[in-house]
Design a protein around this motif. Structure first.
Motif, mmCIF file in Angstrom:
data_model
loop_
_atom_site.group_PDB
_atom_site.id
_atom_site.type_symbol
_atom_site.label_atom_id
_atom_site.label_comp_id
_atom_site.label_asym_id
_atom_site.label_seq_id
_atom_site.Cartn_x
_atom_site.Cartn_y
_atom_site.Cartn_z
ATOM 1 N N ALA A 27 109.583 50.583 36.416
ATOM 2 C CA ALA A 27 109.038 49.229 36.536
ATOM 3 C C ALA A 27 110.110 48.194 36.883
ATOM 4 C CB ALA A 27 108.346 48.831 35.233
ATOM 5 N N LEU A 28 111.398 48.558 36.734
ATOM 6 C CA LEU A 28 112.463 47.632 37.110
ATOM 7 C C LEU A 28 112.462 47.348 38.614
ATOM 8 C CD1 LEU A 28 115.623 48.744 35.072
ATOM 9 C CD2 LEU A 28 114.374 46.601 34.867
ATOM 10 N N LEU A 29 111.956 48.315 39.386
ATOM 11 C CA LEU A 29 111.995 48.192 40.829
ATOM 12 C C LEU A 29 110.753 47.497 41.369
ATOM 13 C CD1 LEU A 29 114.211 50.347 40.436
ATOM 14 C CD2 LEU A 29 113.398 51.425 42.531
ATOM 15 N N PRO A 30 110.922 46.707 42.435
ATOM 16 C CA PRO A 30 109.751 46.204 43.150
ATOM 17 C C PRO A 30 109.075 47.371 43.864
ATOM 18 C CG PRO A 30 111.750 45.655 44.334
ATOM 19 C CD PRO A 30 112.181 46.256 43.032
ATOM 20 N N PRO A 31 107.937 47.176 44.492
ATOM 21 C CA PRO A 31 107.313 48.267 45.252
ATOM 22 C C PRO A 31 108.271 48.838 46.295
ATOM 23 C CG PRO A 31 105.818 46.405 45.052
ATOM 24 C CD PRO A 31 107.138 45.942 44.519
ATOM 25 N N LEU A 32 108.181 50.137 46.536
ATOM 26 C CA LEU A 32 109.082 50.777 47.493
ATOM 27 C C LEU A 32 108.958 50.162 48.883
ATOM 28 C CD1 LEU A 32 108.822 54.546 46.470
ATOM 29 C CD2 LEU A 32 110.771 53.016 46.170
ATOM 30 N N SER A 33 107.807 49.613 49.186
ATOM 31 C CA SER A 33 107.616 48.980 50.493
ATOM 32 C C SER A 33 108.508 47.753 50.671
ATOM 33 C CB SER A 33 106.152 48.577 50.672
ATOM 34 O OG SER A 33 105.756 47.670 49.655
ATOM 35 N N GLU A 34 109.087 47.266 49.554
ATOM 36 C CA GLU A 34 109.979 46.105 49.613
ATOM 37 C C GLU A 34 111.446 46.486 49.401
ATOM 38 O OE1 GLU A 34 108.657 43.276 46.739
ATOM 39 O OE2 GLU A 34 106.553 43.391 47.361
ATOM 40 N N ILE A 38 122.653 53.133 43.865
ATOM 41 C CA ILE A 38 123.049 53.979 42.742
ATOM 42 C C ILE A 38 124.383 54.628 43.088
ATOM 43 C CG2 ILE A 38 122.379 55.809 41.149
ATOM 44 C CD1 ILE A 38 119.519 55.502 42.040
ATOM 45 N N GLY A 39 125.386 54.460 42.215
ATOM 46 C CA GLY A 39 126.705 55.036 42.446
ATOM 47 C C GLY A 39 127.390 55.393 41.146
ATOM 48 N N ASP A 40 128.473 56.145 41.249
ATOM 49 C CA ASP A 40 129.107 56.649 40.027
ATOM 50 C C ASP A 40 130.589 56.347 39.897
ATOM 51 O OD1 ASP A 40 129.761 58.609 42.163
ATOM 52 O OD2 ASP A 40 130.687 59.710 40.519
ATOM 53 N N ASP A 41 131.254 55.987 40.998
ATOM 54 C CA ASP A 41 132.719 55.973 40.972
ATOM 55 C C ASP A 41 133.274 54.556 41.110
ATOM 56 O OD1 ASP A 41 135.219 57.086 40.785
ATOM 57 O OD2 ASP A 41 134.914 58.545 42.393
ATOM 58 N N VAL A 42 134.588 54.455 40.988
ATOM 59 C CA VAL A 42 135.265 53.164 41.120
ATOM 60 C C VAL A 42 134.963 52.541 42.479
ATOM 61 C CG1 VAL A 42 137.510 52.031 41.217
ATOM 62 C CG2 VAL A 42 137.103 53.830 39.528
ATOM 63 N N ILE A 48 128.069 43.104 44.779
ATOM 64 C CA ILE A 48 127.367 42.276 45.767
ATOM 65 C C ILE A 48 125.853 42.355 45.652
ATOM 66 C CG2 ILE A 48 129.272 42.496 47.400
ATOM 67 C CD1 ILE A 48 127.443 44.411 49.029
ATOM 68 N N MET A 49 125.333 43.190 44.770
ATOM 69 C CA MET A 49 123.883 43.308 44.654
ATOM 70 C C MET A 49 123.203 41.976 44.313
ATOM 71 S SD MET A 49 122.565 46.220 45.542
ATOM 72 C CE MET A 49 123.740 46.168 46.897
ATOM 73 N N PRO A 50 123.752 41.151 43.403
ATOM 74 C CA PRO A 50 123.102 39.857 43.144
ATOM 75 C C PRO A 50 123.025 38.980 44.391
ATOM 76 C CG PRO A 50 124.636 40.373 41.381
ATOM 77 C CD PRO A 50 124.877 41.389 42.464
ATOM 78 N N ASP A 51 124.045 39.027 45.243
ATOM 79 C CA ASP A 51 124.038 38.230 46.477
ATOM 80 C C ASP A 51 122.909 38.656 47.401
ATOM 81 O OD1 ASP A 51 126.322 37.079 45.482
ATOM 82 O OD2 ASP A 51 127.689 38.208 46.775
ATOM 83 N N LEU A 52 122.577 39.943 47.369
ATOM 84 C CA LEU A 52 121.557 40.488 48.265
ATOM 85 C C LEU A 52 120.191 40.579 47.602
ATOM 86 C CD1 LEU A 52 123.708 43.388 49.811
ATOM 87 C CD2 LEU A 52 123.220 41.153 50.822
ATOM 88 N N GLY A 53 120.096 40.065 46.356
ATOM 89 C CA GLY A 53 118.829 40.143 45.633
ATOM 90 C C GLY A 53 118.468 41.549 45.226
ATOM 91 N N GLY A 54 119.494 42.394 45.061
ATOM 92 C CA GLY A 54 119.247 43.801 44.779
ATOM 93 C C GLY A 54 119.542 44.214 43.354
ATOM 94 N N LEU A 55 119.431 45.522 43.123
ATOM 95 C CA LEU A 55 119.666 46.115 41.813
ATOM 96 C C LEU A 55 120.671 47.249 41.951
ATOM 97 C CD1 LEU A 55 115.961 46.416 40.610
ATOM 98 C CD2 LEU A 55 117.650 44.815 39.700
ATOM 99 N N ALA A 56 121.536 47.398 40.963
ATOM 100 C CA ALA A 56 122.516 48.478 40.958
ATOM 101 C C ALA A 56 122.371 49.302 39.688
ATOM 102 C CB ALA A 56 123.935 47.920 41.063
ATOM 103 N N PHE A 57 122.598 50.608 39.815
ATOM 104 C CA PHE A 57 122.553 51.518 38.679
ATOM 105 C C PHE A 57 123.776 52.422 38.741
ATOM 106 C CE2 PHE A 57 118.196 50.503 39.864
ATOM 107 C CZ PHE A 57 117.685 50.023 38.668
ATOM 108 N N SER A 58 124.394 52.670 37.600
ATOM 109 C CA SER A 58 125.586 53.510 37.547
ATOM 110 C C SER A 58 125.244 54.888 36.999
ATOM 111 C CB SER A 58 126.663 52.853 36.683
ATOM 112 O OG SER A 58 126.214 52.698 35.347
ATOM 113 N N VAL A 61 125.501 46.267 36.196
ATOM 114 C CA VAL A 61 124.406 47.115 36.661
ATOM 115 C C VAL A 61 123.152 46.868 35.824
ATOM 116 C CG1 VAL A 61 125.967 48.888 37.509
ATOM 117 C CG2 VAL A 61 125.088 49.061 35.173
ATOM 118 N N ALA A 62 122.007 47.215 36.402
ATOM 119 C CA ALA A 62 120.728 46.996 35.728
ATOM 120 C C ALA A 62 120.329 48.174 34.851
ATOM 121 C CB ALA A 62 119.632 46.737 36.766
ATOM 122 N N GLY A 63 121.001 49.306 35.003
ATOM 123 C CA GLY A 63 120.677 50.488 34.216
ATOM 124 C C GLY A 63 121.699 51.577 34.451
ATOM 125 N N HIS A 64 121.524 52.695 33.753
ATOM 126 C CA HIS A 64 122.559 53.728 33.726
ATOM 127 C C HIS A 64 121.919 55.102 33.624
ATOM 128 C CE1 HIS A 64 125.056 56.402 31.100
ATOM 129 N NE2 HIS A 64 125.942 56.146 32.053
#
Length: 284
Positions: free
Chosen positions: A41-48, A232-236, A244-254, A262-265
């Motif tokens: 539910a954290l994600l908007p619809p995949l179409s977006e 989604i990424g794992d490394d340094v 930069i995800m906030p600048d692009l209106g996006g979400l990041a997960f580690s 990040v928004a989740g892990h």
């Protein structure tokens, strides 16, 4: 007695047996995962969305050498399904070259940002899109490559735009590798290079481009333009994209560690694979 209590508590939480250090059958490794580490539910619809995914340590389990990674059954189908549901806005974002990425996922080809942002392809069927990233100086590359002779087990990987020294098979050589790189940088202070510490790897690349610069460029083009990136990424090296995800209106997960911003892990790549597969089942 204490182990029994822990076992019972984990079962009540619907955790997979792997979380107790036990190994499940390989063919069911992803399917056995029964909990949702990050709410869909954290994600908007995949179409977006624009799905941007690191490879090693995120989609794929790390291996002793870069050539030993393998694509688990079902992952290609998951990625292909997500690409369809996002109208093509799915890209692999990796330090590997595009050619290396294609070899791993052959015969399927995906849009990708390769070489830490040095090269890019906007569609699986498209050609390489020119990115301003000059190859590393040949003489400098030769001096850096010689570091691999410090110890058996150090593996040299020439990515064209960068050079990676893997020491997973020679962990005792870590300090010697970084000391040798530091000496070369001190001897050539004007050389436009950047050192990227990673998981049992020291990578040296031309300065001026990163995964973040590659993602910014990617998001300027269709079919990614105007969408909310989900990275989604794992490394340094992935932290530049997290930032930069906030600048692009996006979400990041580690993956594997809790990273700042990040928004989740996710604990392991298998968690990521199961979560991505679950996205395909989410109602539109």
């Amino acid at each position: 007695m204490k182990q029994d209590v822990v076992q019972k508590d984990l079962v009540q939480k619907d955790l997979a047996p792997q979380d107790l250090g036990q190994q499940s059958p390989p063919q069911n490794k992803d399917a056995a995962l029964r909990f949702d580490p990050v709410p869909h539910a954290l994600l908007p619809p995949l179409s977006e969305c624009a799905m941007l995914l690191d490879i090693d340590g995120t989609l794929l389990d790390l291996a002793p050498t870069p050539r030993e990674v393998w694509v688990p059954p079902g992952l290609e189908a998951t990625l292909t399904g997500l690409k369809a549901k996002t109208s093509g806005a799915l890209a692999l974002v990796s330090g590997r070259s595009l050619n290396d990425i294609d070899l791993i996922f052959a015969p399927v080809r995906f849009p990708a940002v390769g070489g830490h942002g040095a090269e890019m392809r906007l569609s699986g069927e498209g050609e390489l899109m020119a990115v301003q990233a000059p190859p590393m100086d040949k003489d400098l590359k030769g001096r850096l490559a010689a570091i691999a002779k410090l110890s058996p087990g150090i593996l040299l990987e020439d990515k064209g735009y960068s050079l990676a020294l893997h020491y997973r098979l020679a962990p005792h050589a870590e300090q010697a590798i970084y000391d040798a790189v530091a000496l070369i940088r001190a001897d050539l202070p004007s050389a436009p290079i950047e050192v990227l510490p990673g998981k049992a790897v020291c990578e040296i690349k031309h300065a001026g481009f990163t995964k973040a610069t590659g993602v910014r460029e990617l998001m300027r083009h269709e079919p990614f333009k105007g969408r909310r990136p989900v990275f989604i990424g794992d490394d340094v090296t992935d932290e530049t994209v997290f930032a930069i995800m906030p600048d692009l209106g996006g979400l990041a997960f580690s993956v594997g560690r809790h990273s700042r911003g990040v928004a989740g892990h996710f604990e392991q790549p298998r968690d990521v694979r199961a979560w991505l597969a679950g996205l395909l089942q989410r109602p539109a």
